[in-house]
Design a protein around this motif. Structure first.
Motif, PDB file in Angstrom:
ATOM      1  N   ILE A 176       0.832  -1.202   0.000  1.00 47.65           N
ATOM      2  CA  ILE A 176       0.000   0.000   0.000  1.00 47.65           C
ATOM      3  C   ILE A 176       0.872   1.259   0.000  1.00 47.65           C
ATOM      4  CG2 ILE A 176      -1.705   1.274   1.399  1.00 47.65           C
ATOM      5  CD1 ILE A 176      -2.422  -1.829   2.264  1.00 47.65           C
ATOM      6  N   ALA A 177       2.005   1.174   0.680  1.00 44.58           N
ATOM      7  CA  ALA A 177       2.865   2.350   0.835  1.00 44.58           C
ATOM      8  C   ALA A 177       3.252   2.969  -0.515  1.00 44.58           C
ATOM      9  CB  ALA A 177       4.124   1.973   1.604  1.00 44.58           C
ATOM     10  N   HIS A 178       3.525   2.128  -1.519  1.00 43.47           N
ATOM     11  CA  HIS A 178       4.019   2.649  -2.791  1.00 43.47           C
ATOM     12  C   HIS A 178       2.922   2.756  -3.844  1.00 43.47           C
ATOM     13  CE1 HIS A 178       7.521   0.789  -0.736  1.00 43.47           C
ATOM     14  NE2 HIS A 178       8.034   1.958  -1.052  1.00 43.47           N
ATOM     15  N   SER A 179       1.672   2.579  -3.439  1.00 43.89           N
ATOM     16  CA  SER A 179       0.616   2.415  -4.434  1.00 43.89           C
ATOM     17  C   SER A 179      -0.292   3.632  -4.630  1.00 43.89           C
ATOM     18  CB  SER A 179      -0.257   1.215  -4.058  1.00 43.89           C
ATOM     19  OG  SER A 179      -1.312   1.080  -4.979  1.00 43.89           O
ATOM     20  N   MET A 224      -5.708  -7.021  -4.742  1.00 41.55           N
ATOM     21  CA  MET A 224      -4.285  -7.253  -4.503  1.00 41.55           C
ATOM     22  C   MET A 224      -3.459  -6.202  -5.236  1.00 41.55           C
ATOM     23  SD  MET A 224      -4.587  -9.722  -2.508  1.00 41.55           S
ATOM     24  CE  MET A 224      -2.826  -9.845  -2.187  1.00 41.55           C
ATOM     25  N   LEU A 225      -2.322  -5.834  -4.644  1.00 47.33           N
ATOM     26  CA  LEU A 225      -1.442  -4.848  -5.269  1.00 47.33           C
ATOM     27  C   LEU A 225      -0.096  -5.477  -5.589  1.00 47.33           C
ATOM     28  CD1 LEU A 225      -2.091  -1.856  -2.847  1.00 47.33           C
ATOM     29  CD2 LEU A 225      -3.076  -2.155  -5.141  1.00 47.33           C
ATOM     30  N   ARG A 226       0.516  -4.969  -6.633  1.00 47.73           N
ATOM     31  CA  ARG A 226       1.862  -5.440  -7.006  1.00 47.73           C
ATOM     32  C   ARG A 226       2.881  -4.961  -5.978  1.00 47.73           C
ATOM     33  NH1 ARG A 226       6.038  -3.270 -10.180  1.00 47.73           N
ATOM     34  NH2 ARG A 226       4.830  -1.358 -10.485  1.00 47.73           N
ATOM     35  N   LEU A 227       3.827  -5.820  -5.700  1.00 51.98           N
ATOM     36  CA  LEU A 227       4.958  -5.429  -4.865  1.00 51.98           C
ATOM     37  C   LEU A 227       5.824  -4.504  -5.730  1.00 51.98           C
ATOM     38  CD1 LEU A 227       5.851  -6.292  -2.026  1.00 51.98           C
ATOM     39  CD2 LEU A 227       7.137  -8.154  -3.071  1.00 51.98           C
ATOM     40  N   GLN A 228       5.830  -3.197  -5.412  1.00 50.50           N
ATOM     41  CA  GLN A 228       6.459  -2.216  -6.313  1.00 50.50           C
ATOM     42  C   GLN A 228       7.934  -2.026  -5.944  1.00 50.50           C
ATOM     43  OE1 GLN A 228       4.143   1.110  -7.520  1.00 50.50           O
ATOM     44  NE2 GLN A 228       2.238   0.019  -7.252  1.00 50.50           N
ATOM     45  N   LEU A 229       8.726  -3.014  -6.297  1.00 52.67           N
ATOM     46  CA  LEU A 229      10.136  -3.013  -5.916  1.00 52.67           C
ATOM     47  C   LEU A 229      10.869  -1.782  -6.443  1.00 52.67           C
ATOM     48  CD1 LEU A 229      10.774  -6.808  -6.553  1.00 52.67           C
ATOM     49  CD2 LEU A 229      10.621  -5.682  -4.333  1.00 52.67           C
ATOM     50  N   GLU A 230      10.412  -1.241  -7.599  1.00 51.97           N
ATOM     51  CA  GLU A 230      11.115  -0.090  -8.190  1.00 51.97           C
ATOM     52  C   GLU A 230      10.968   1.184  -7.356  1.00 51.97           C
ATOM     53  OE1 GLU A 230       8.191  -1.187  -9.163  1.00 51.97           O
ATOM     54  OE2 GLU A 230       6.986   0.324 -10.220  1.00 51.97           O
ATOM     55  N   ARG A 231       9.978   1.212  -6.466  1.00 56.87           N
ATOM     56  CA  ARG A 231       9.803   2.404  -5.627  1.00 56.87           C
ATOM     57  C   ARG A 231      10.375   2.220  -4.217  1.00 56.87           C
ATOM     58  NH1 ARG A 231       6.566   5.087  -9.056  1.00 56.87           N
ATOM     59  NH2 ARG A 231       4.841   3.880  -9.907  1.00 56.87           N
ATOM     60  N   PRO A 266     -18.062 -15.638   1.349  1.00 57.40           N
ATOM     61  CA  PRO A 266     -18.325 -16.533   0.214  1.00 57.40           C
ATOM     62  C   PRO A 266     -18.774 -15.685  -0.982  1.00 57.40           C
ATOM     63  CG  PRO A 266     -19.447 -17.291   2.214  1.00 57.40           C
ATOM     64  CD  PRO A 266     -18.873 -15.947   2.531  1.00 57.40           C
ATOM     65  N   GLY A 267     -18.260 -15.991  -2.151  1.00 60.12           N
ATOM     66  CA  GLY A 267     -18.617 -15.206  -3.340  1.00 60.12           C
ATOM     67  C   GLY A 267     -17.761 -13.966  -3.524  1.00 60.12           C
ATOM     68  N   ALA A 268     -16.750 -13.787  -2.677  1.00 57.18           N
ATOM     69  CA  ALA A 268     -15.886 -12.598  -2.800  1.00 57.18           C
ATOM     70  C   ALA A 268     -15.179 -12.586  -4.152  1.00 57.18           C
ATOM     71  CB  ALA A 268     -14.855 -12.597  -1.670  1.00 57.18           C
ATOM     72  N   LYS A 269     -14.939 -11.384  -4.662  1.00 57.18           N
ATOM     73  CA  LYS A 269     -14.268 -11.226  -5.959  1.00 57.18           C
ATOM     74  C   LYS A 269     -12.835 -10.738  -5.755  1.00 57.18           C
ATOM     75  CE  LYS A 269     -17.868 -12.084  -8.631  1.00 57.18           C
ATOM     76  NZ  LYS A 269     -17.931 -13.347  -9.371  1.00 57.18           N
ATOM     77  N   VAL A 270     -11.988 -11.138  -6.679  1.00 58.41           N
ATOM     78  CA  VAL A 270     -10.561 -10.793  -6.612  1.00 58.41           C
ATOM     79  C   VAL A 270     -10.230  -9.777  -7.698  1.00 58.41           C
ATOM     80  CG1 VAL A 270      -8.225 -11.721  -6.911  1.00 58.41           C
ATOM     81  CG2 VAL A 270      -9.965 -13.061  -5.705  1.00 58.41           C
ATOM     82  N   MET A 271      -9.467  -8.754  -7.317  1.00 58.14           N
ATOM     83  CA  MET A 271      -9.060  -7.737  -8.297  1.00 58.14           C
ATOM     84  C   MET A 271      -7.545  -7.516  -8.221  1.00 58.14           C
ATOM     85  SD  MET A 271     -12.157  -4.988  -7.733  1.00 58.14           S
ATOM     86  CE  MET A 271     -11.853  -4.055  -9.228  1.00 58.14           C
ATOM     87  N   HIS A 272      -6.989  -6.990  -9.298  1.00 59.10           N
ATOM     88  CA  HIS A 272      -5.561  -6.628  -9.355  1.00 59.10           C
ATOM     89  C   HIS A 272      -5.417  -5.645 -10.517  1.00 59.10           C
ATOM     90  CE1 HIS A 272      -1.238  -6.725  -9.611  1.00 59.10           C
ATOM     91  NE2 HIS A 272      -1.115  -7.678  -8.709  1.00 59.10           N
ATOM     92  N   PRO A 273      -4.759  -4.497 -10.292  1.00 62.65           N
ATOM     93  CA  PRO A 273      -4.675  -3.518 -11.389  1.00 62.65           C
ATOM     94  C   PRO A 273      -3.737  -3.957 -12.504  1.00 62.65           C
ATOM     95  CG  PRO A 273      -3.365  -2.780  -9.503  1.00 62.65           C
ATOM     96  CD  PRO A 273      -4.104  -4.016  -9.065  1.00 62.65           C
ATOM     97  N   GLU A 300       2.434 -11.782  -5.169  1.00 59.02           N
ATOM     98  CA  GLU A 300       1.276 -11.283  -4.424  1.00 59.02           C
ATOM     99  C   GLU A 300      -0.004 -12.047  -4.763  1.00 59.02           C
ATOM    100  OE1 GLU A 300       2.861  -8.986  -6.509  1.00 59.02           O
ATOM    101  OE2 GLU A 300       1.418  -8.729  -8.147  1.00 59.02           O
ATOM    102  N   ILE A 301       0.043 -12.838  -5.827  1.00 60.25           N
ATOM    103  CA  ILE A 301      -1.174 -13.567  -6.207  1.00 60.25           C
ATOM    104  C   ILE A 301      -0.810 -14.888  -6.878  1.00 60.25           C
ATOM    105  CG2 ILE A 301      -1.418 -12.451  -8.495  1.00 60.25           C
ATOM    106  CD1 ILE A 301      -4.501 -12.249  -7.786  1.00 60.25           C
ATOM    107  N   ASP A 302      -1.636 -15.897  -6.607  1.00 60.15           N
ATOM    108  CA  ASP A 302      -1.450 -17.213  -7.193  1.00 60.15           C
ATOM    109  C   ASP A 302      -2.250 -17.289  -8.493  1.00 60.15           C
ATOM    110  OD1 ASP A 302      -0.519 -19.906  -7.012  1.00 60.15           O
ATOM    111  OD2 ASP A 302      -2.556 -20.519  -6.479  1.00 60.15           O
ATOM    112  N   SER A 303      -1.675 -17.933  -9.510  1.00 58.50           N
ATOM    113  CA  SER A 303      -2.355 -18.019 -10.810  1.00 58.50           C
ATOM    114  C   SER A 303      -3.724 -18.678 -10.709  1.00 58.50           C
ATOM    115  CB  SER A 303      -1.507 -18.815 -11.802  1.00 58.50           C
ATOM    116  OG  SER A 303      -0.402 -18.049 -12.187  1.00 58.50           O
TER     117      SER A 303
END
Ligand code: NCD
Length: 326
Positions: free
Chosen positions: A179-182, A235-242, A270-277, A285-288
């Protein structure tokens, strides 16, 4: 829907953008955000037709200025502008040794002389889009400024959630990971809270900003505690570049505690949805298995909604400029 119907609907819903520029989620309010979402909804139907060209922006010039890498965002702005009938130019500035402020101001003056109508800008410095907007005579859209904001991402994310759940006001949304770099997190928190949704931030203490408790969100440092009762897991990407220094022990260990897999997702509603930008670091951060399961993942919808949401923003900004010129 047949073509004339959806085109009529677009024109019915087309209202001027509330500001000269779109720099942050706070440029919208609940009413104007709803207007933009309704308009974007019509563009989703329009984009599913085989013939996809409109003349709302005919004769206008859109410039894409991406100082940072991008796949989805730059492509979707380009497609959005072209479907609205605009001419699109993409500039790919190289990193320069000149101080950031000077580079930006010089670039702005050069581009301004070419009389674009909209400048879409992405830059690694927070505040870059706002600075540009003060130097040019056209509308500026922030396509991501450092870790600060990415407002069209928040709009497309909300469109994806609204279409999946029908309503966002009663949702509990967990934003997880780096979250810090997002900038995605910051814009989403602002827009979701504006629309009445509850937002939780979940991540390791090194990746949750120290002032996050003042964002009006509940903060969790444990996935199991945080995910309980959530409708959406973003889910957010681990932003290693920042990152300066090592904020995570190893990506393998990160996945163990913070990576979303089926086991952790089962803690949500139950029924929750998953998002990722996007872009995703699979296995970090996420499994295929979770990302690619279309019954739970909205990730592909987010990409589709990105074009529609950006069409809505560009069209509304153009209508505002036409109004101002008249
Ligand atoms: C995001 C960004 O650039 O802020 N990507 C995007 O626009 N789809 C998130 C990221 O880079 O992780």
């Amino acid at each position: 829907m047949t073509q004339p119907d959806v085109t009529d609907l677009i024109h019915e819903r087309l209202a001027p953008f509330p500001r000269d520029h779109f720099l942050s989620a706070g440029d919208l309010n609940p009413a104007t955000a709803r207007q933009m979402l309704d308009l974007a909804d019509a563009f989703v139907d329009f984009n599913r037709q085989s013939a996809k060209s409109l003349d709302i922006m005919r004769g206008r010039t859109v410039m894409n200025l991406f100082f940072e890498n991008s796949t989805r965002t730059s492509a979707s702005f380009e497609i959005a502008a072209k479907r609205l009938g605009a001419d699109v130019t993409a500039l790919s500035p190289r990193t320069s040794s000149v101080a950031k402020g000077e580079t930006l101001i010089d670039t702005a003056a050069t581009l301004n002389a070419m009389k674009p109508d909209v400048l879409v800008v992405r830059h690694s410095a927070s505040g870059a889009a706002a600075l540009l907007s003060q130097k040019v005579g056209c509308a500026v859209v922030n396509a991501g400024d450092g870790r600060h904001e990415h407002p069209t991402q928040a709009l497309l994310d909300m469109l994806s959630m609204r279409r999946a759940f029908g309503d966002v006001t009663s949702l509990t949304v967990a934003i997880c990971g780096d979250i810090a770099h997002s900038r995605v997190a910051r814009s989403n928190v602002a827009l979701l809270q504006m629309m009445g949704a509850r937002v939780r931030l979940i991540g390791p203490p090194t990746l949750v900003p120290g002032d996050a408790d003042r964002w009006g969100c509940e903060v969790f440092h444990d996935m199991k505690d945080g995910l309980q009762g959530c409708d959406v897991v973003m889910m957010l990407r681990l932003q290693l570049e920042r990152m300066e220094g090592a904020l995570v022990p190893s990506t393998r260990e990160y996945f163990r505690f913070w990576g979303l897999d089926r086991e952790k997702l089962a803690w949500a509603k139950p029924g929750a949805k998953v998002m990722h930008p996007g872009p995703m670091n699979r296995g970090v951060e996420i499994d295929s298995e979770v990302a690619d399961d279309l019954s739970i993942s909205l990730i592909q919808d987010q990409v589709e909604m990105g074009v529609a949401a950006r069409m809505a923003v560009l069209a509304a900004l153009s209508v505002r400029r036409e109004g101002a010129a008249a």
